[in-house]
Design a protein around this motif. Structure first.
Motif, mmCIF file in Angstrom:
data_model
loop_
_atom_site.group_PDB
_atom_site.id
_atom_site.type_symbol
_atom_site.label_atom_id
_atom_site.label_comp_id
_atom_site.label_asym_id
_atom_site.label_seq_id
_atom_site.Cartn_x
_atom_site.Cartn_y
_atom_site.Cartn_z
ATOM 1 N N ILE A 74 0.775 -1.175 -0.084
ATOM 2 C CA ILE A 74 -0.009 0.001 -0.015
ATOM 3 C C ILE A 74 0.834 0.981 -0.167
ATOM 4 O O ILE A 74 1.933 1.356 0.703
ATOM 5 N N CYS A 111 -4.235 -1.204 -3.506
ATOM 6 C CA CYS A 111 -3.040 -1.884 -2.968
ATOM 7 C C CYS A 111 -2.636 -2.709 -4.267
ATOM 8 O O CYS A 111 -3.256 -3.120 -5.148
ATOM 9 N N ASN A 211 3.671 -0.985 4.011
ATOM 10 C CA ASN A 211 3.213 0.456 3.721
ATOM 11 C C ASN A 211 4.242 1.439 3.514
ATOM 12 O O ASN A 211 4.097 2.608 3.976
#
Length: 461
Positions: A74, A111, A211
């Motif tokens: 992400i 994502c 992330n």
């Protein structure tokens, strides 16, 4: 005068042409924006794995013999938005057990989703859950549940239009909240289905999320099939019926609670009139129940699959699942089966099953404590004919499904499958604070199945 007129005309033409040139520039810019080409690499795309035309591949997606691995990447900015959205939801008001949070418009972010070295592109991901999500979030546990939607962003990225994951549009990554055994969600769903009830397919998986700081191990999850994506389409002969997910006071069907806003319609939204759930509400609370019971039963069976409900009630009570109807006004679906025109029960969310001593105790086998606040149980079980059916399903469930030797063997096999992944869970991303807690939780499941068989046998004597 004619000369002046000609000059004015020339000036007008020049001004009009200039305006047209400016307009053309604007139009050209707009067209250029529309013609921007998505140059991303979609080389992993394959019809058999990514397209809407792919057949549902349960053998791959819900592999029962392996722990699947999912890698999710992400963008840091999207991740930050996701956290801000969650924080705003919880700051807007607290929830109590059984009460939904404000997830009418949850924030999906895109994502990259990778499985078996193959990527799925711009997949929508968001948090999911109610009081369990709030509890985990406020305790600082990062192991939260997620919902995946593989074509959530198809409008932004036309190249992935109708993207699927081996035929599936949506899937759930459930975090096994407050379950040191990591098994309750899966086992509950599988037992219901084994008993002949419509219930989601499940599989074990591990999740890694990057992330921006590299892949972080989020631990063991249960992959759960989405009811309103594929369950109702594959486990019923016809898929054209209304599918509801009741949530809130109206989900009790108690007198005075009817509210269409709390019957979330997942199919046929454009033609919604809620006449089927209204008919069930009206019938279950009708005065005919005491003045003309046979007519009441006939009317009830015309709109509600009582037999399926009693089968579910028996199985659910044996396994001691407290977080659903009878204690909580959520965690089930109703499907208006076109073959019968009856609303049919579909269980959902089983992570709180197979345990005793919780803040909300599971219902007793006799149901004697159930009040009119839960009329689908109270008014149905009060009828001796229906109570006999319920008790026959209690016996049938322990005889044919919840068999101690078979369940103990299953728990042992799952223990061997999950042990290394469970031991590897990290602080801040787990509900298992010590490895021994996983071991003891599995042993508790083994003793539970025998104790519940003994309880049913004793009750039916």
């Amino acid at each position: 005068m004619k000369r002046i007129s000609l000059i004015a005309t020339a000036i007008f033409i020049m001004m009009f042409s200039a305006c047209r040139d400016d307009e053309n520039i604007v139009l050209d810019e707009e067209e250029a924006e529309e013609e921007v080409v998505d140059t991303a690499d979609y080389s992993d795309w394959d019809d058999a794995t990514h397209s809407k035309n792919a057949e549902l591949n349960y053998d791959v997606v819900f592999n029962q013999n392996e722990v699947l691995r999912f890698d999710i990447t992400i963008d840091p900015d999207d991740w930050s938005e996701m956290q801000s959205d969650l924080a705003s939801i919880f700051s807007s008001g607290s929830s109590r057990p059984g009460q939904s949070l404000d997830f009418d418009n949850p924030l999906f972010v895109p994502c990259s989703f990778t499985f078996n070295d193959t990527e799925w592109y711009h997949v929508g991901i968001r948090y999911k859950g109610n009081s369990s999500l709030q509890s985990a979030y406020q305790s600082g546990n990062n192991k939260l549940s997620f919902k995946l939607d593989f074509d959530e962003f198809e409008d932004d990225y036309p190249a992935i239009k109708n993207q699927r994951f081996y035929g599936f549009k949506q899937l759930n990554l459930n975090n096994n909240y407050d379950d040191a055994s990591l098994m309750r969600e899966k086992v509950g769903a599988d037992l219901f289905r084994q008993f002949g009830l419509a219930s989601a397919q499940t599989a074990f998986c591990v999740v890694y999320i990057d992330n921006g700081s590299g892949p972080q191990y989020y631990g063991v999850y249960t992959l759960v099939e989405e009811v309103d994506d594929t369950v109702y389409k594959t486990q019923f002969e016809q898929s054209s019926g209304n599918l509801y997910k009741p949530d809130g006071d109206a989900a009790s069907f108690a007198s005075g609670t009817y509210d269409t806003d709390e019957f979330y319609l997942k199919t046929n939204e454009d033609s919604a009139n809620y006449s089927d759930v209204k008919a069930l509400y009206t019938t279950i609370n009708s005065s005919l129940r005491t003045s003309d019971v046979e007519t009441w039963k006939t009317n009830l069976e015309a709109v509600f699959d009582v037999d399926v409900f009693l089968k579910w009630l028996a199985a659910n009570t044996v396994i001691q699942n407290w977080d659903t109807y009878g204690n909580m006004t959520h965690n089930y679906f109703l499907y208006n089966n076109p073959e019968t025109s009856q609303l049919t029960w579909i269980p959902w969310d089983n992570n709180e099953a197979f345990q005793t001593g919780k803040q909300n105790s599971a219902l007793s086998l006799s149901m004697s404590e159930v009040s009119s606040s839960w009329p689908l149980i109270k008014y149905i079980i009060d009828q001796s004919e229906y109570n006999e059916v319920y008790e026959s399903y209690l016996q049938k469930f322990i005889d044919e499904v919840f068999i101690p030797d078979e369940m103990i063997s299953k728990y042992s096999a799952y223990y061997d499958l999950l042990k290394d992944y469970a031991y590897a869970e990290e602080s801040g991303y787990t509900y298992i604070t010590r490895d021994s807690y996983f071991d003891s939780a599995v042993e508790t499941l083994k003793t539970h199945v025998q104790s519940r068989n003994d309880a049913v046998s004793s009750y039916l004597q």
